[in-house]
Design a protein around this motif. Structure first.
Motif, short mmCIF file in Angstrom:
data_model
loop_
_atom_site.label_atom_id
_atom_site.label_comp_id
_atom_site.label_asym_id
_atom_site.label_seq_id
_atom_site.Cartn_x
_atom_site.Cartn_y
_atom_site.Cartn_z
N ILE A 1 0.85 -1.20 0.00
CA ILE A 1 0.00 0.00 0.00
C ILE A 1 0.88 1.25 0.00
O ILE A 1 1.66 1.47 0.92
CB ILE A 1 -0.93 0.03 1.22
N GLU A 2 0.75 2.06 -1.04
CA GLU A 2 1.45 3.33 -1.16
C GLU A 2 0.42 4.41 -1.47
O GLU A 2 -0.74 4.12 -1.79
CB GLU A 2 2.50 3.27 -2.26
N ALA A 3 0.86 5.66 -1.37
CA ALA A 3 -0.07 6.78 -1.55
C ALA A 3 -0.82 6.71 -2.87
O ALA A 3 -2.04 6.91 -2.92
CB ALA A 3 0.70 8.10 -1.44
N HIS A 4 -0.12 6.38 -3.96
CA HIS A 4 -0.76 6.40 -5.27
C HIS A 4 -1.72 5.23 -5.48
O HIS A 4 -2.43 5.19 -6.48
CB HIS A 4 0.29 6.42 -6.38
N ARG A 5 -1.76 4.29 -4.53
CA ARG A 5 -2.64 3.13 -4.65
C ARG A 5 -3.89 3.24 -3.77
O ARG A 5 -4.77 2.38 -3.85
CB ARG A 5 -1.87 1.85 -4.32
N LEU A 6 -3.96 4.26 -2.94
CA LEU A 6 -5.09 4.36 -2.02
C LEU A 6 -6.42 4.53 -2.74
O LEU A 6 -7.44 4.01 -2.29
CB LEU A 6 -4.86 5.52 -1.05
N ALA A 7 -6.42 5.25 -3.85
CA ALA A 7 -7.67 5.43 -4.60
C ALA A 7 -8.18 4.09 -5.10
O ALA A 7 -9.39 3.80 -5.03
CB ALA A 7 -7.46 6.40 -5.76
N ALA A 8 -7.29 3.25 -5.61
CA ALA A 8 -7.69 1.93 -6.11
C ALA A 8 -8.20 1.05 -4.98
O ALA A 8 -9.16 0.28 -5.15
CB ALA A 8 -6.52 1.25 -6.81
N VAL A 9 -7.59 1.17 -3.81
CA VAL A 9 -8.04 0.42 -2.64
C VAL A 9 -9.46 0.81 -2.25
O VAL A 9 -10.32 -0.04 -2.00
CB VAL A 9 -7.07 0.66 -1.45
N GLN A 10 -9.71 2.10 -2.24
CA GLN A 10 -11.05 2.58 -1.88
C GLN A 10 -12.08 2.19 -2.94
O GLN A 10 -13.19 1.76 -2.61
CB GLN A 10 -11.03 4.09 -1.69
N GLN A 11 -11.71 2.30 -4.21
CA GLN A 11 -12.63 1.95 -5.29
C GLN A 11 -12.98 0.47 -5.27
O GLN A 11 -14.08 0.08 -5.68
CB GLN A 11 -12.01 2.34 -6.64
N ALA A 12 -12.06 -0.36 -4.79
CA ALA A 12 -12.32 -1.80 -4.71
C ALA A 12 -13.30 -2.15 -3.60
O ALA A 12 -13.81 -3.27 -3.55
CB ALA A 12 -11.01 -2.56 -4.52
N GLY A 13 -13.55 -1.20 -2.72
CA GLY A 13 -14.53 -1.43 -1.66
C GLY A 13 -13.95 -1.77 -0.30
O GLY A 13 -14.70 -2.10 0.63
#
Length: 206
Positions: A162-174
Motif C-alpha cells: 500500500i502506497e499513496a498512489h494506490r489508495l484510490a484503487a483500494v477505496q474503489q475496490a470497496g
C-alpha cells in the motif's frame, strides 16, 4: 476509509517517539507486530507510548497485556489461529482481528472478527518475493456482496504494497481501510510519509 499502521518487525531508531507522534497526528489504529519479543520487551515498548493512546494499540503477541494495560485489541496470527485459541483476554470495546490470504477465507470466517486484513493486494514493499495475489475487480465483486455493519473498526482492510498512489484503487475496490508498513517505515521520514497517506485518506480521530 481507515488508515492502519503496522510496526516494523524489528526495532528502528526512535521508533517509539515516531509512533507517538503519528498517534498524536491522528493515527487511529497501530498494530504492534514484533515476532520473537519477550513479554517484558513488549510491555516496555507499550509503556513508552503515552497512555492516552493505548486504546489504539493492537498486539500480535503477548495478548494478556491487552486487558492488563487497557489496549485496543488482539490480532491473531495464522499460528495462533491454528492453535485454536478459544479463550481470549478481551474486554468490552477491545477488538479482535486477523489476516487472511484468500477471498474464500474472508467469506467464511470474517464474522468472527471485528476486522480482517486481506493480503497481499499489491507487491509487498517489506517482504521480498511476496507478490500481489488478487485481481481488484474480483475483490470488488466479493466485497460488494458482504453485508456491512456500523462499527468503529473496518471490516476488510487491504494490506500489502500500500502506497499513496494506490489508495484510490483500494477505496474503489470497496475496502474499508488500508494497512501500511513499508510505505512508512522504509521512508527516511516516517512521520512525513504517514502524513502524506493520512492527507489522502482524510482520516482523523473523533
Amino acid at each position: 476509509m481507515k488508515l492502519i499502521l503496522i510496526s516494523p518487525p524489528h526495532s528502528v531508531a526512535d521508533e517509539v517517539p515516531l509512533v507517538s507522534e503519528m498517534l498524536e497526528l491522528g493515527l487511529a489504529r497501530f498494530h504492534v507486530r514484533k515476532p520473537g519479543w519477550s513479554h517484558a520487551e513488549m510491555a516496555a515498548y507499550v509503556a513508552g507510548i503515552p497512555a492516552q493512546y493505548h486504546s489504539r494499540l493492537v498486539l500480535h503477541s503477548h495478548h494478556a497485556l491487552v486487558p492488563e494495560l487497557g489496549l485496543g485489541g488482539v490480532h491473531l496470527t495464522a499460528a495462533t489461529r491454528a492453535a485454536r485459541v478459544t479463550r481470549l483476554p478481551l474486554r468490552a470495546g477491545q477488538t479482535l482481528s486477523t489476516s487472511f490470504h484468500t477471498l474464500a477465507e474472508i467469506s467464511r470466517h470474517r464474522r468472527r472478527y471485528d476486522y480482517v486484513f486481506l493480503s497481499p493486494i499489491f507487491d509487498s514493499l517489506s517482504k521480498e518475493q511476496y507478490a500481489a495475489a488478487f485481481d481488484l475487480q474480483e475483490v470488488a465483486a466479493v466485497l460488494r456482496q458482504l453485508p456491512h455493519r456500523a462499527t468503529y473498526a473496518p471490516q476488510v482492510v487491504a494490506l500489502g504494497g500500500i502506497e499513496a498512489h494506490r489508495l484510490a484503487a483500494v477505496q474503489q475496490a470497496g475496502f474499508a481501510g488500508a494497512a501500511v508498513l513499508g510505505a512508512v517505515w522504509q521512508s527516511p521520514d516516517p512521520v512525513a510519509a504517514f502524513r502524506s497517506l493520512q492527507s489522502i485518506v482524510g482520516q482523523s480521530v473523533a
